[in-house]
Every structure is written in C-alpha cells, then in structure tokens.
Design a protein around this motif. Structure first.
Motif, PDB file in Angstrom:
ATOM      1  N   GLU A  48       8.712  10.113 -20.190  1.00 40.70           N
ATOM      2  CA  GLU A  48       9.215  10.722 -21.414  1.00 40.70           C
ATOM      3  C   GLU A  48       8.903   9.827 -22.605  1.00 40.70           C
ATOM      4  O   GLU A  48       9.286   8.657 -22.618  1.00 40.70           O
ATOM      5  CB  GLU A  48      10.729  10.932 -21.296  1.00 40.70           C
TER       6      GLU A  48
ATOM      7  N   GLU B   9       9.110  12.888 -30.648  1.00 34.57           N
ATOM      8  CA  GLU B   9       8.907  14.323 -30.468  1.00 34.57           C
ATOM      9  C   GLU B   9       7.433  14.659 -30.667  1.00 34.57           C
ATOM     10  O   GLU B   9       6.684  13.902 -31.305  1.00 34.57           O
ATOM     11  CB  GLU B   9       9.759  15.112 -31.459  1.00 34.57           C
TER      12      GLU B   9
ATOM     13  N   ASN C  50       0.890  10.575 -21.241  1.00 38.55           N
ATOM     14  CA  ASN C  50       2.184  11.214 -21.010  1.00 38.55           C
ATOM     15  C   ASN C  50       1.858  12.587 -20.442  1.00 38.55           C
ATOM     16  O   ASN C  50       1.317  13.437 -21.137  1.00 38.55           O
ATOM     17  CB  ASN C  50       2.984  11.344 -22.308  1.00 38.55           C
TER      18      ASN C  50
ATOM     19  N   ARG D  45      10.742  16.077 -25.772  1.00 35.08           N
ATOM     20  CA  ARG D  45      10.338  14.919 -24.976  1.00 35.08           C
ATOM     21  C   ARG D  45      10.480  15.153 -23.479  1.00 35.08           C
ATOM     22  O   ARG D  45       9.781  14.547 -22.674  1.00 35.08           O
ATOM     23  CB  ARG D  45      11.188  13.706 -25.353  1.00 35.08           C
TER      24      ARG D  45
ATOM     25  N   GLN E 242       1.883  13.702 -31.894  1.00 31.19           N
ATOM     26  CA  GLN E 242       3.190  13.253 -32.329  1.00 31.19           C
ATOM     27  C   GLN E 242       3.662  14.117 -33.491  1.00 31.19           C
ATOM     28  O   GLN E 242       2.867  14.492 -34.357  1.00 31.19           O
ATOM     29  CB  GLN E 242       3.121  11.787 -32.741  1.00 31.19           C
TER      30      GLN E 242
END
Length: 295
Positions: A210, A214, A42, A204, A167
């Motif tokens: 995305e 969170e 990500n 995010r 995370q």
C-alpha cells in the motif's frame, strides 16, 4: 423436482480470469519479488479497480494497447478482455519473463494477442515495438510518471488516447488549467499533445504494498492542433521550461536567458501577441507555440 443445469457459454469461458490479492502474493512469492521503491512497484490487486481503469480508457477490440509497467499482470488481463492486442513494456526482466505464462494460465484465449518487451519506458522507441500502438494504458511509477508519459506521447504519435494512473498530486498538475495554483510545466507539455482531464481517483487499499499517497487517473485525448514535429516540440518545450524555471517572474524577465536578453524576450513576446508583464502560469500551450515560432 427437475434440476436445471446452467452451463457457462463460450464467451464467459474465454474471458480472462483476473488476479486477486491471493494470486498477486502467490506470484510474487514464486518469483521471490519484493516490490521496490526504486522501480515504483505497487501492484494493483483489486479486480474492480482494473476494470474501472479499462473502462475509463475507452479501448476496444480495434485497439493496440501499449501498457507500461505491467508488473504481475493485473491490468494486463483486464486489458486483454477488451483490446485487440496488448504490448507490454516491463523494465524488470524477472517480471517480464513470467508474464507470458501468467497470460497463458489466466487468459489462454488471448495469449496470442499479448507480447512483452523488456525495456525502459523512458527510452523505448517505435523500432522496438512489433506494431504501432493506438492507446496507452498504464499504472506509471510515481517517481518518473511525467517524463515517461511525455516520452511516450512524443515517441508514438499513433497513440490516440492515454489513460494513466499516477500520484494524485501529479494527476492534478497534469490536468491543471492556466491560472491554477498547480499549473506548470507538466500541465502545458501534456496539453501540447491533446486535451487532458482527470478521470477518477484510486485509493491506497487496492495496491500491494500500500503506497503512502493517493492515486489519480488522467486521460489524454490526442488532437492535431499542434504538428507532430519533434523539432518544433523541442523548441516549444524549451520555452515552457524557461518560463516556469522562475515562476514568480514576468515573462520578460523569465525568458531573458532563453532569448538572449530581456529586451529580445520582450520583442519576441510582443511579436507573438503576449504581454511581456504576464507570468507563465497565465499562458496556455497555444501561446507558447506561437512564441517558439518567432524568429
């Protein structure tokens, strides 16, 4: 009317140009990169977020920063703006191969201060790096964040500070204190290396793609409370694993397998000054260190 022409000074010209959403997608398209869940890819595309991460890390011009999973280089460029040197470890050969060109294009003045190693952060060793890092700053893949962090803290005792993005739930576990509902194996093992605290939250919308969860920032400041001894650390971690394998059991029962019997577990616990009827979630890392040292 006089016209005043303002020229950018050398300091501004020499600063890295950070990546935005358009540049991230352009690089990904150029490389035909499709972020994979397997590698936990990500990519951060928000300049303010990477600046905030670097600020929270506290790194400066004297630091040799180890960055794990640099991806397309968003955080790397922000690190090069303040750090003396950045060594990136990237598992994806395609991304690793493109990084030097990205740095040359967006931070030419810092290109000589950057190196990338194609390797798995779960297994990278000190022998593979060109220098001993003093700091760790990384956007860690969510699926392997804890084992990667613990491996790097154990493998590189030269790392004095670590700032990792993980995370949000993992961040809570890492920074939890004894007695907390989420206190467990990651909490205790991280605290073996130093003080651990939450250092912020990340939404995010600053990632592409995305994520569905969170993110949170965790900072670890190394202390010399516990010796940098791999054998001792292995003994301590074995006790921690046993204590939390059956979380609701008392330490006397939970450690019966580790000690050989419940009777022997109680003997060791009492020798270490620990109530055999207590549960592991009430003990701090110092308790586990004392227990591991009992013969």
């Amino acid at each position: 009317m006089a016209v005043l022409l303002l020229q950018a000074g050398p300091a501004l010209i020499d600063r890295p140009q950070l990546l935005g959403p358009a540049q991230i997608r352009q690089l990904a398209a150029e490389l035909d990169v499709r972020p994979t869940k397997t590698l936990g890819q990500n990519f951060v595309h928000d300049a303010n977020t990477v600046r905030r991460i670097v600020t929270a890390s506290g790194v400066g011009s004297d630091d040799i920063v180890l960055e794990v999973g640099p991806g397309l280089g968003s955080l790397t460029l922000a690190l090069l703006d303040v750090a003396g040197r950045v060594i990136a470890v990237e598992i994806d050969p395609k991304l690793a191969g493109r990084l030097p060109d990205t740095i040359a294009d967006h931070a030419p003045a810092q290109a000589d201060s950057f190196e990338v190693i194609t390797a798995d952060a779960m297994a990278v060793s000190a022998d593979e790096l060109p220098a001993a890092p003093t700091a760790l700053v990384a956007n860690l893949p969510y699926n392997v964040a804890v084992p990667v962090l613990l491996h790097l803290l154990g493998e590189f005792p030269s790392i004095a500070t670590s700032l990792v993005m993980v995370q949000a739930e993992v961040a809570d576990r890492l920074a939890a204190r004894p007695g907390s509902r989420v206190y467990g194996v990651p909490s205790v093992k991280a605290r073996y290396h130093g003080t651990v605290k939450r250092a912020g939250a990340v939404g995010r919308n600053v990632f592409w793609p995305e994520p569905k969860v969170e993110s949170g920032l965790v900072r670890v400041d190394r202390t010399d409370t516990h010796p940098d001894d791999p054998a001792l650390r292995a003994r301590v971690f074995a006790v921690i694993d046993a204590a939390f394998a059956q979380r609701r059991k008392t330490m006397r029962s939970a450690l019966a397998g580790w000690a050989g019997s419940a009777v022997e577990a109680e003997r060791r616990l009492r020798t270490a000054g620990i109530d055999p009827g207590i549960r592991g979630e009430r003990l701090d890392v110092d308790d586990f260190v004392r227990l591991a040292a009992v013969d």
